[in-house]
Structure formats: C-alpha cells, structure tokens
Scaffold this motif. Sequence first.
Motif, PDB file in Angstrom:
ATOM      1  N   GLN A   1       8.487   1.249   4.062  1.00 42.45           N
ATOM      2  CA  GLN A   1       9.714   1.149   3.285  1.00 42.45           C
ATOM      3  C   GLN A   1       9.705   2.200   2.177  1.00 42.45           C
ATOM      4  O   GLN A   1       8.658   2.711   1.785  1.00 42.45           O
ATOM      5  N   HIS A   2      10.906   2.495   1.680  1.00 44.49           N
ATOM      6  CA  HIS A   2      11.054   3.486   0.622  1.00 44.49           C
ATOM      7  C   HIS A   2      11.474   2.798  -0.666  1.00 44.49           C
ATOM      8  O   HIS A   2      12.338   1.909  -0.654  1.00 44.49           O
ATOM      9  N   SER A   3      10.894   3.222  -1.742  1.00 42.25           N
ATOM     10  CA  SER A   3      11.324   2.734  -3.043  1.00 42.25           C
ATOM     11  C   SER A   3      12.551   3.525  -3.507  1.00 42.25           C
ATOM     12  O   SER A   3      12.847   4.600  -2.985  1.00 42.25           O
ATOM     13  N   THR A   4      13.245   2.977  -4.468  1.00 43.98           N
ATOM     14  CA  THR A   4      14.358   3.712  -5.063  1.00 43.98           C
ATOM     15  C   THR A   4      13.812   4.886  -5.872  1.00 43.98           C
ATOM     16  O   THR A   4      12.780   4.776  -6.537  1.00 43.98           O
ATOM     17  N   ALA A   5      14.492   6.003  -5.777  1.00 44.88           N
ATOM     18  CA  ALA A   5      14.020   7.203  -6.468  1.00 44.88           C
ATOM     19  C   ALA A   5      13.909   6.947  -7.968  1.00 44.88           C
ATOM     20  O   ALA A   5      14.811   6.383  -8.583  1.00 44.88           O
ATOM     21  N   ALA A   6      12.782   7.361  -8.519  1.00 47.96           N
ATOM     22  CA  ALA A   6      12.561   7.279  -9.970  1.00 47.96           C
ATOM     23  C   ALA A   6      12.779   8.663 -10.559  1.00 47.96           C
ATOM     24  O   ALA A   6      12.042   9.603 -10.262  1.00 47.96           O
TER      25      ALA A   6
ATOM     26  N   MET B   1      -6.526   4.788   6.533  1.00 47.02           N
ATOM     27  CA  MET B   1      -7.117   3.931   5.511  1.00 47.02           C
ATOM     28  C   MET B   1      -7.733   2.687   6.142  1.00 47.02           C
ATOM     29  O   MET B   1      -8.859   2.287   5.814  1.00 47.02           O
ATOM     30  N   LEU B   2      -7.019   2.048   7.097  1.00 44.39           N
ATOM     31  CA  LEU B   2      -7.536   0.836   7.730  1.00 44.39           C
ATOM     32  C   LEU B   2      -8.727   1.141   8.636  1.00 44.39           C
ATOM     33  O   LEU B   2      -9.688   0.358   8.692  1.00 44.39           O
ATOM     34  N   GLU B   3      -8.689   2.247   9.337  1.00 42.52           N
ATOM     35  CA  GLU B   3      -9.835   2.619  10.181  1.00 42.52           C
ATOM     36  C   GLU B   3     -11.084   2.840   9.330  1.00 42.52           C
ATOM     37  O   GLU B   3     -12.194   2.404   9.698  1.00 42.52           O
ATOM     38  N   SER B   4     -10.930   3.491   8.206  1.00 44.70           N
ATOM     39  CA  SER B   4     -12.077   3.712   7.334  1.00 44.70           C
ATOM     40  C   SER B   4     -12.586   2.401   6.742  1.00 44.70           C
ATOM     41  O   SER B   4     -13.794   2.192   6.600  1.00 44.70           O
TER      42      SER B   4
ATOM     43  N   GLU C   1       8.575   6.711  -3.333  1.00 48.24           N
ATOM     44  CA  GLU C   1       7.322   6.230  -2.732  1.00 48.24           C
ATOM     45  C   GLU C   1       7.613   5.555  -1.397  1.00 48.24           C
ATOM     46  O   GLU C   1       8.605   4.827  -1.255  1.00 48.24           O
ATOM     47  N   THR C   2       6.737   5.795  -0.435  1.00 50.09           N
ATOM     48  CA  THR C   2       6.809   5.130   0.866  1.00 50.09           C
ATOM     49  C   THR C   2       5.595   4.215   0.981  1.00 50.09           C
ATOM     50  O   THR C   2       4.457   4.667   0.829  1.00 50.09           O
ATOM     51  N   TYR C   3       5.837   2.934   1.226  1.00 50.08           N
ATOM     52  CA  TYR C   3       4.749   1.951   1.174  1.00 50.08           C
ATOM     53  C   TYR C   3       4.842   0.988   2.357  1.00 50.08           C
ATOM     54  O   TYR C   3       5.880   0.874   3.030  1.00 50.08           O
TER      55      TYR C   3
ATOM     56  N   TYR D   1       0.856  -1.178   0.000  1.00 50.95           N
ATOM     57  CA  TYR D   1       0.000   0.000   0.000  1.00 50.95           C
ATOM     58  C   TYR D   1       0.893   1.229   0.000  1.00 50.95           C
ATOM     59  O   TYR D   1       1.641   1.468   0.954  1.00 50.95           O
ATOM     60  N   VAL D   2       0.839   1.989  -1.090  1.00 52.03           N
ATOM     61  CA  VAL D   2       1.643   3.199  -1.188  1.00 52.03           C
ATOM     62  C   VAL D   2       0.940   4.287  -0.397  1.00 52.03           C
ATOM     63  O   VAL D   2      -0.112   4.788  -0.798  1.00 52.03           O
ATOM     64  N   ALA D   3       1.529   4.620   0.742  1.00 46.98           N
ATOM     65  CA  ALA D   3       0.883   5.540   1.667  1.00 46.98           C
ATOM     66  C   ALA D   3       1.292   6.984   1.452  1.00 46.98           C
ATOM     67  O   ALA D   3       0.562   7.901   1.840  1.00 46.98           O
ATOM     68  N   ALA D   4       2.455   7.222   0.860  1.00 49.37           N
ATOM     69  CA  ALA D   4       2.926   8.595   0.653  1.00 49.37           C
ATOM     70  C   ALA D   4       4.054   8.570  -0.358  1.00 49.37           C
ATOM     71  O   ALA D   4       4.697   7.543  -0.578  1.00 49.37           O
TER      72      ALA D   4
END
Length: 248
Positions: free
Chosen positions: A162-167, A228-231, A132-134, A94-97
């Motif tokens: 976790q962080h993805s590698t910068a694109a 997101m999970l609470e909703s 991306e932080t997921y 889940y990409v959160a930010a």
Amino acid sequence: MGMAESPTPDHPTSEYPAVPDRPEDSEPTPEQVRPSGCARLLIFVGFVFALIVLTCFGLRAVNVLPSFDNPFAEETTDRSQPVLLQSMRDLHRYVAADGTFQVIVDLQENRDNIPDFLVNRRTLFVGSGTVETYVDFSALSGDALKIDEEKKTIELTLPAPQHSTAALDMQRSYVVAEERGLFNRIGDAFANDPAKQQKVYQMAQERITEAARASGLDQRARDNTQRMLESLFARLGYTTVTVTFAAP
C-alpha cells in the motif's frame, strides 16, 4: 543773544556722541578672555560624555558589554505552546520502499464573464513530497503462514503493498508566482483565507500520490519484503521461503 559756537570736528556734540575705540585698538581683559559659566558647563558635559563613550567601547572590546551596533535589530520570541499528544497507535507495517517526487501545480480560479484583472487567482506552486510503500502485517489471516518443519520450508501469503499519502517537504516546496485580480487583492487585504493555500497543498499531495502508484514502487516493495523475510527465516534455520502477495 549770541550765536552758539559751532562744534569743531575734533569735539563731539551731544547729538552725536563720541564713537568708542575699536576692539582691536585695545587689548582684551582677562575677564573677557575667560569663558563664561555656561560654556564651561558645556565643555565639562562634553568631556564626561566622551569619557563614557570611550569606556563603553573599551568594555565591549573585552566582551563585558553587549553589542550596540543596531538598536533596532530584529528579535524573535517563541511563544509556542507545549506539544499536545492527540493519539497513539501501534503499527504493524513494514516500509519496504519510498520515493521522493516533485510536482508543479498551476492552479487558476476565475469567474465566468468577469475580466481576469478584476477577479482572478492563479498560483504556481512547486511541491516536493515523499510517498512510502509498505506491507501491513496486521491484516494477515490465520492460514497466511504455512510451516513445514521437516523440509524447513515456509510459505507466506501477504497483502498487496500500500501507499501512504504524500508527505510534503515544506523546506523544498515553495510558491513560484501568484497572480491576483483587483478585487482579490482588496479582499486579501482585509481577510486571509488559509483554505486557499491548503487547496494548493492538497492538490500537490494528490498528484504526487498518483504518480507514486505508477512509478514501480509496488514491485520494489515486493522484492524488498521478500528479501527481508528470506534473510529473517534463514537465520532461524529455514532453507526455503516462498512469499506470495495478494492482488491489489
């Protein structure tokens, strides 16, 4: 023998024949006024050519003929091969930010004890990229979810974001300046090394990825994931949702 009688000024001699009358003293004949066959041919060809040019302009005005403004106009031909699918994978994240960053890479390569004007390569590169932080839900253990149907409560234990590698965004990334020594210029004229550009791109990606880790994206990802999970579970009738993240 008698002496030859000398010619008078009004009678020409054989050594000096009479000079013909000047053209202006006589009227031209119709044969002289009429143009020659070669001239008539040139006039006819010129008339036909002018007629063809006028016809082309007329047809172009009604969009019958293409434009002939620049016969040396640049033309681009795409000879790319079809896209080849290399691999597919299922994502359980889940990409959160995410965050967009910009970095200026100033990379210089030179040799010891050699003047810079001979061997030197310095590249000033502006890189723009997104990280991306997921949260990866595929790593959940069996006891990560605890449900109490009577109290309508849920407890979740999730892995750390976790962080993805910068694109890199190549439309916003560009080389500002590049300096090369004399030997570098000569070498580049005979061979182009893509690995040198790739090194600059890789350094920009590493710098942006490091900046993302210290930017506060982790906390934003935790907050967004919890909301997101609470909703989601509130729509299923649960009143309390507790989300705990593991240590990074």
